[in-house]
Design an enzyme around this catalytic site. Sequence first.
Site, PDB file in Angstrom:
ATOM      1  N   ASP A  31       0.858  -1.193   0.000  1.00 48.79           N
ATOM      2  CA  ASP A  31       0.000   0.000   0.000  1.00 48.79           C
ATOM      3  C   ASP A  31       0.893   1.241   0.000  1.00 48.79           C
ATOM      4  OD1 ASP A  31      -3.249   0.221   1.214  1.00 48.79           O
ATOM      5  OD2 ASP A  31      -2.060   2.031   0.854  1.00 48.79           O
ATOM      6  N   GLY A  36      -5.025   4.645   2.203  1.00 44.54           N
ATOM      7  CA  GLY A  36      -4.919   3.634   3.258  1.00 44.54           C
ATOM      8  C   GLY A  36      -4.250   4.234   4.495  1.00 44.54           C
ATOM      9  N   ALA A  74      -6.783   1.216  -5.964  1.00 41.47           N
ATOM     10  CA  ALA A  74      -7.336   2.020  -7.064  1.00 41.47           C
ATOM     11  C   ALA A  74      -8.018   3.263  -6.523  1.00 41.47           C
ATOM     12  CB  ALA A  74      -8.351   1.182  -7.844  1.00 41.47           C
ATOM     13  N   ASN A  91      -3.062   5.382 -12.385  1.00 44.25           N
ATOM     14  CA  ASN A  91      -3.147   4.521 -11.202  1.00 44.25           C
ATOM     15  C   ASN A  91      -3.921   3.236 -11.500  1.00 44.25           C
ATOM     16  OD1 ASN A  91      -2.650   4.653  -8.072  1.00 44.25           O
ATOM     17  ND2 ASN A  91      -4.659   3.751  -8.396  1.00 44.25           N
ATOM     18  N   SER A 116     -16.476  -3.341 -10.123  1.00 43.39           N
ATOM     19  CA  SER A 116     -17.529  -2.464  -9.629  1.00 43.39           C
ATOM     20  C   SER A 116     -18.802  -2.577 -10.451  1.00 43.39           C
ATOM     21  CB  SER A 116     -17.020  -1.024  -9.724  1.00 43.39           C
ATOM     22  OG  SER A 116     -18.065  -0.116  -9.498  1.00 43.39           O
ATOM     23  N   TYR A 140     -14.154   6.244 -14.365  1.00 45.11           N
ATOM     24  CA  TYR A 140     -13.854   5.254 -13.318  1.00 45.11           C
ATOM     25  C   TYR A 140     -14.388   3.872 -13.713  1.00 45.11           C
ATOM     26  CZ  TYR A 140     -14.781   2.511  -9.166  1.00 45.11           C
ATOM     27  OH  TYR A 140     -14.873   1.472  -8.279  1.00 45.11           O
ATOM     28  N   LYS A 144     -12.456   0.092 -14.728  1.00 48.14           N
ATOM     29  CA  LYS A 144     -12.743  -1.224 -14.130  1.00 48.14           C
ATOM     30  C   LYS A 144     -13.071  -2.242 -15.218  1.00 48.14           C
ATOM     31  CE  LYS A 144     -12.145  -0.284  -9.795  1.00 48.14           C
ATOM     32  NZ  LYS A 144     -11.237  -1.005  -8.923  1.00 48.14           N
ATOM     33  N   ASP A 284     -26.830   9.801 -11.818  1.00 54.48           N
ATOM     34  CA  ASP A 284     -27.428   8.821 -10.899  1.00 54.48           C
ATOM     35  C   ASP A 284     -28.537   8.033 -11.594  1.00 54.48           C
ATOM     36  OD1 ASP A 284     -26.168   8.718  -8.452  1.00 54.48           O
ATOM     37  OD2 ASP A 284     -27.305  10.391  -7.598  1.00 54.48           O
TER      38      ASP A 284
HETATM   39  C1  WQD Z   1     -25.781   6.431  -3.016  1.00 56.47           C
HETATM   40  C2  WQD Z   1     -27.114   7.135  -3.131  1.00 56.47           C
HETATM   41  C3  WQD Z   1     -26.983   9.254  -4.266  1.00 56.47           C
HETATM   42  C4  WQD Z   1     -24.564  11.294  -1.285  1.00 56.47           C
HETATM   43  C5  WQD Z   1     -20.947   4.746  -6.078  1.00 56.47           C
HETATM   44  C6  WQD Z   1     -20.268   4.496  -7.374  1.00 56.47           C
HETATM   45  C7  WQD Z   1     -20.315   3.043  -7.702  1.00 56.47           C
HETATM   46  C8  WQD Z   1     -19.810   2.210  -6.552  1.00 56.47           C
HETATM   47  C9  WQD Z   1     -20.541   2.533  -5.314  1.00 56.47           C
HETATM   48  C10 WQD Z   1     -17.404   1.819  -6.478  1.00 56.47           C
HETATM   49  C11 WQD Z   1     -27.318   7.776  -4.503  1.00 56.47           C
HETATM   50  C12 WQD Z   1     -27.408   9.422  -2.829  1.00 56.47           C
HETATM   51  C13 WQD Z   1     -25.301  10.326  -1.945  1.00 56.47           C
HETATM   52  C14 WQD Z   1     -25.246  12.436  -0.778  1.00 56.47           C
HETATM   53  C15 WQD Z   1     -27.326  11.555  -1.620  1.00 56.47           C
HETATM   54  N1  WQD Z   1     -18.434   2.503  -6.216  1.00 56.47           N
HETATM   55  N2  WQD Z   1     -26.655  10.459  -2.118  1.00 56.47           N
HETATM   56  N3  WQD Z   1     -26.594  12.515  -0.962  1.00 56.47           N
HETATM   57  O1  WQD Z   1     -23.302   6.680  -6.626  1.00 56.47           O
HETATM   58  O2  WQD Z   1     -24.723   4.721  -5.835  1.00 56.47           O
HETATM   59  O3  WQD Z   1     -22.317   4.420  -6.218  1.00 56.47           O
HETATM   60  O4  WQD Z   1     -20.418   3.937  -5.061  1.00 56.47           O
HETATM   61  O5  WQD Z   1     -17.227   1.028  -7.301  1.00 56.47           O
HETATM   62  O6  WQD Z   1     -19.551   2.840  -8.804  1.00 56.47           O
HETATM   63  O7  WQD Z   1     -20.925   5.232  -8.385  1.00 56.47           O
HETATM   64  O8  WQD Z   1     -23.016   5.717  -4.271  1.00 56.47           O
HETATM   65  O9  WQD Z   1     -22.864   6.537  -1.984  1.00 56.47           O
HETATM   66  O10 WQD Z   1     -22.467   8.162  -3.877  1.00 56.47           O
HETATM   67  O11 WQD Z   1     -24.767   7.306  -3.469  1.00 56.47           O
HETATM   68  O12 WQD Z   1     -28.551  11.703  -1.778  1.00 56.47           O
HETATM   69  O13 WQD Z   1     -24.640  13.337  -0.201  1.00 56.47           O
HETATM   70  O14 WQD Z   1     -27.135   8.214  -2.194  1.00 56.47           O
HETATM   71  O15 WQD Z   1     -27.695  10.111  -5.117  1.00 56.47           O
HETATM   72  O16 WQD Z   1     -28.667   7.647  -4.833  1.00 56.47           O
HETATM   73  P1  WQD Z   1     -23.421   5.461  -5.825  1.00 56.47           P
HETATM   74  P2  WQD Z   1     -23.194   6.981  -3.365  1.00 56.47           P
END
Ligand code: WQD
Length: 329
Positions: A31, A36, A74, A91, A116, A140, A144, A284
């Site tokens: 790491d 980390g 990553a 990276n 992912s 991103y 992947k 989203d």
């Molecule tokens: C979750 C929900 C937001 C923050 C991401 C990556 C995905 C994977 C998982 C790694 C959504 C809502 C969020 C906030 C909100 N990652 N939200 N207010 O976008 O589903 O997934 O993480 O591989 O690839 O895209 O996760 O936690 O950002 O959001 O309303 O302040 O919460 O709109 O519906 P997401 P998230």
Amino acid sequence: MKVLVLGGAGYIGSHVVKAMLGAGHSVTVFDNLSSGQLGNLFPGADFIAGDIRHSSDVEAAFARGFDGCVHLAAYKAVGESMAQPEKYSVNNITGTLNMLNAAGTHGCKNVVFSSSAAVFGSPQYVPIDEKHPTNPESYYGFTKLEIERFLAWYDQIKGIKYAALRYFNAAGYSVDGSITGLERNPQNLLPIVMEVASGWRKELQIFGRDYNTRDGTCVRDYVHVSDLAEAHVNALEYIASRGESLTVNLGSETGVTVTEMVEAARRITGKDIPAAYVGRRSGDASALFATSELARKTIRWNPKHSDVDTLIASTWAVYQKYSAPGVKK
Ligand code: WQD
């Protein structure tokens, strides 16, 4: 097995190391501590400070001789990847190629890769199975998916077996309290909710309440990080014993809305958690959740901690150890 965990000092990596040690494997963590933390390391694991962007670091690590590796080193912020793709190219892509080349040179025949749900893009149907078309909508997610393709080529040409694990929304902390490192500058829903509950942020912004879901907010599939960690152990043992590669989705198969998450967090923490509904966040999807039938069948995966209450309570237990971000009480 002798296992090298790249990114093993991170949030998911530390849970993977714990699970590997628990299953009796010998573990070395690699790491660069960019996200980390030394505090996430377990005394039972060796540590190499190194950077996957530097092929000499990676070569030196693999030269120690490993039966398998888990690659979690990553960057993972979707928004940042659209603003700074270079960082993700170097990276995520170059780093992984350094890892694969070194694995090939030094006879490491088994690679578990942290992929992912972002490889899918907006779903054409839910629940999402492994046959769902891939169409990443962020750089991103593209990195992947591209790495999954490199893995398939290195399998074909070099005989390196891989498990590509497509995580849905990772959340929670080890229920035994043994991992307490908080992610710096978190971007995901649950840590943000926890920062509001802790009084470190004034309010949560809920992105959109006009989606076609039961309460108008987005549905996601939150899966506990210890359940994810267990899948890494099972997947490594599966590919190594069968000599067969594997690509599986890892989700709890339960869709939870943002509002449901916040209400559960209010109940469990006993805090108000002020929240304001704001406009949609670009990119989203309305509802994203998995079927993990394939993981259940192949690697005998059986998530145990991915219910909403355990996700939130185990995270809150860690946040309560801090008086401010990065400052323990
Ligand atoms: C979750 C929900 C937001 C923050 C991401 C990556 C995905 C994977 C998982 C790694 C959504 C809502 C969020 C906030 C909100 N990652 N939200 N207010 O976008 O589903 O997934 O993480 O591989 O690839 O895209 O996760 O936690 O950002 O959001 O309303 O302040 O919460 O709109 O519906 P997401 P998230």
